[in-house]
Design a protein around this motif. Structure first.
Motif, short mmCIF file in Angstrom:
data_model
loop_
_atom_site.label_atom_id
_atom_site.label_comp_id
_atom_site.label_asym_id
_atom_site.label_seq_id
_atom_site.Cartn_x
_atom_site.Cartn_y
_atom_site.Cartn_z
N ALA A 16 -0.75 7.93 8.38
CA ALA A 16 0.55 8.40 7.87
C ALA A 16 0.48 8.84 6.41
O ALA A 16 1.17 9.77 6.00
CB ALA A 16 1.61 7.32 8.04
N VAL A 17 -0.39 8.19 5.61
CA VAL A 17 -0.48 8.50 4.17
C VAL A 17 -1.07 9.89 3.93
O VAL A 17 -0.88 10.47 2.85
CB VAL A 17 -1.30 7.40 3.45
N LEU A 70 0.83 -1.21 0.00
CA LEU A 70 0.00 0.00 0.00
C LEU A 70 0.86 1.26 0.00
O LEU A 70 0.52 2.27 -0.64
CB LEU A 70 -0.93 0.02 1.22
N VAL A 71 2.00 1.20 0.72
CA VAL A 71 2.94 2.34 0.77
C VAL A 71 3.52 2.58 -0.61
O VAL A 71 3.58 3.73 -1.09
CB VAL A 71 4.07 2.08 1.80
N GLN A 72 3.92 1.49 -1.26
CA GLN A 72 4.49 1.60 -2.62
C GLN A 72 3.48 2.16 -3.62
O GLN A 72 3.82 2.99 -4.47
CB GLN A 72 4.98 0.22 -3.08
N LYS A 73 2.21 1.70 -3.49
CA LYS A 73 1.15 2.16 -4.38
C LYS A 73 0.91 3.66 -4.21
O LYS A 73 0.77 4.41 -5.20
CB LYS A 73 -0.13 1.39 -4.09
N ALA A 74 0.91 4.14 -2.95
CA ALA A 74 0.67 5.56 -2.66
C ALA A 74 1.82 6.43 -3.18
O ALA A 74 1.59 7.53 -3.71
CB ALA A 74 0.50 5.77 -1.17
N LEU A 75 3.06 5.94 -3.07
CA LEU A 75 4.23 6.72 -3.51
C LEU A 75 4.42 6.64 -5.04
O LEU A 75 4.98 7.57 -5.63
CB LEU A 75 5.49 6.24 -2.79
N ASP A 133 8.94 11.96 5.54
CA ASP A 133 8.09 12.07 6.73
C ASP A 133 7.17 10.86 6.86
O ASP A 133 6.89 10.41 7.97
CB ASP A 133 7.25 13.35 6.66
N LEU A 134 6.72 10.32 5.74
CA LEU A 134 5.85 9.15 5.74
C LEU A 134 6.54 7.95 6.37
O LEU A 134 5.97 7.28 7.25
CB LEU A 134 5.40 8.82 4.31
N ILE A 135 7.78 7.67 5.95
CA ILE A 135 8.50 6.51 6.50
C ILE A 135 8.91 6.75 7.97
O ILE A 135 8.98 5.82 8.75
CB ILE A 135 9.71 6.10 5.62
N LYS A 136 9.13 8.01 8.33
CA LYS A 136 9.44 8.34 9.74
C LYS A 136 8.24 8.05 10.63
O LYS A 136 8.38 7.50 11.72
CB LYS A 136 9.81 9.82 9.85
N LEU A 137 7.05 8.42 10.17
CA LEU A 137 5.82 8.19 10.93
C LEU A 137 5.51 6.71 11.05
O LEU A 137 5.08 6.25 12.11
CB LEU A 137 4.64 8.93 10.27
N LEU A 138 5.76 5.96 9.98
CA LEU A 138 5.54 4.51 10.02
C LEU A 138 6.48 3.85 11.03
O LEU A 138 6.10 2.89 11.71
CB LEU A 138 5.72 3.90 8.64
#
Length: 381
Positions: A132-133, A78-83, A118-123
């Motif tokens: 986070a997204v 899901l993270v990869q899809k959003a980025l 910031d997204l990966i920091k929050l995760l």
């Protein structure tokens, strides 16, 4: 041939005429200029704004704790899809325990890499993917507040952190509603996601809580500010007169020492020099005595001390032979005749009570009844 020009001073337009020609700007109220119109949004950054893309590749990496590995493994697609929508590449390294984001040739937004970081920091700080997204949106920002080093004592730190969360998370929920931010307290950090104005308030409340200021005071102030913001007349005025001013009560339970040293008054002069042994002997006259005389004096002083000690010891021994003071015997008080119980009278009363039937009349009542019956009979006749 020279062209004929008019001789004499050329008429120049005066300053007043120049001013009149200028269009006067419309005088607008400052409060109108400062306020943002309702429903206005900054236009989104599109590919048309930067058609050539970025010159260099940028990348950011962050480590994550072991307990987040299972969750990140599950939500990473899901993270990869959003980025990928923003043309940013994301990689998860489970061996090293790190997450990496980097730009590609198709990336056109230069600031998206900062949002991806910031997204990966929050995760990594235990924030769920759903929250986070939101950081990828233009009007949303995040703030990771480090609170671990603000309090030295571990027990005190845990208490203050729990105070920020509140009973069943009620304090945190109230703060979220007032600031329109999502707040996550995890370990030594507090992660917040929301608008810029809300993040500023969240940071203030968190730092004040760690400085032993209860969050309820800040929540009260935020509630008042929220009501004041609704009034359009008060936008350009100071709100100080409406906001509460809480007095800081410093309850210091520091133990005071038993022996307090009183400082002497300051004097610029040094203390007097102590007398030496020779000076003392000169003052008493011992310095001029002979050796045998000094020896005799010492022996006499020793004998006097011994005699004093002996007398004290003898007194302590004699204390054991001194009889203790006897307590005075208290004579028993004579029983007064008034308080004596008449046993014979009580016995007679008990006998009468036994002989008397339940509900029976007394002798006096019987006499009165007989007299009343006789009177009735006479009246009838």
């Amino acid at each position: 041939m020279a062209s004929s020009l008019p001789i004499g001073p050329v008429p120049v337009a005066g300053k007043s005429e120049f001013r009149n020609q200028k269009s006067k700007p419309e005088s607008k109220d400052e409060s109108e200029l400062l306020t943002v119109p309702d429903g206005w949004k900054e236009p989104a950054f599109s590919k048309e704004d930067n058609p050539r893309g970025l010159l260099e590749e940028s990348s950011f990496a962050t480590l994550f704790p072991k307990y987040r590995e299972a969750y990140l493994k599950e939500c990473w697609p899901l993270v990869q899809k959003a980025l990928n929508e923003h043309h940013v590449k994301a990689t998860l390294d489970l061996i090293e325990g790190s997450m990496t984001v980097c730009t590609t040739k198709k990336t056109f937004d230069p600031y998206i890499i900062i949002r991806a970081r910031d997204l990966i920091k929050l995760l990594a700080r235990s924030v769920s993917f759903e929250q986070a997204v939101r950081i990828l949106q233009d009007d949303i920002a995040c703030d990771i507040i480090k609170i671990g080093s603000l309090v030295r004592n571990k027990e005190r730190f845990v208490k203050r952190r729990q105070r920020l969360i509140g009973p069943k998370g009620s304090t945190l929920k109230a703060l979220e509603l007032l600031t329109n931010c999502y707040i996550m307290v995890q370990g030594n950090t507090v992660s917040a996601i929301g608008p810029f104005s809300g993040l500023k308030e969240v940071r203030k409340v968190v730092l004040d809580t760690m400085k032993n200021i209860h969050p309820i005071y800040n929540i009260k102030t935020l509630m008042i500010k929220r009501e004041l913001a609704k009034d359009s007349e008060l936008r350009s005025q100071s709100w100080e007169r409406f906001l509460p001013h809480f007095k800081h009560k410093n309850v210091n339970k520091r133990k005071e020492p038993k022996k307090k040293t009183v400082k002497k008054a300051y004097t610029p002069f040094p203390p007097p020099q102590p007398e030496s042994q020779i000076d003392k002997e000169l003052a008493s006259g011992e310095y001029f005595l002979k050796a045998n005389q000094k020896k005799r004096q010492k022996m006499e002083a020793i004998k006097a001390k011994q005699a004093e000690a002996l007398s004290k010891r003898q007194e302590e021994r004699n204390k054991a032979f001194i009889p203790p003071k006897e307590k005075t015997v208290v004579k028993p008080k004579e029983v007064s005749t008034e308080t004596k119980i008449d046993v014979a009278a009580i016995k007679e009363k008990v006998k009468k009570a036994k002989n008397k039937k339940l509900g029976a009349l007394t002798a006096e009542e019987v006499k009165l009844k007989v007299e009343a019956d006789e009177k009735k009979k006479k009246k009838k006749k």
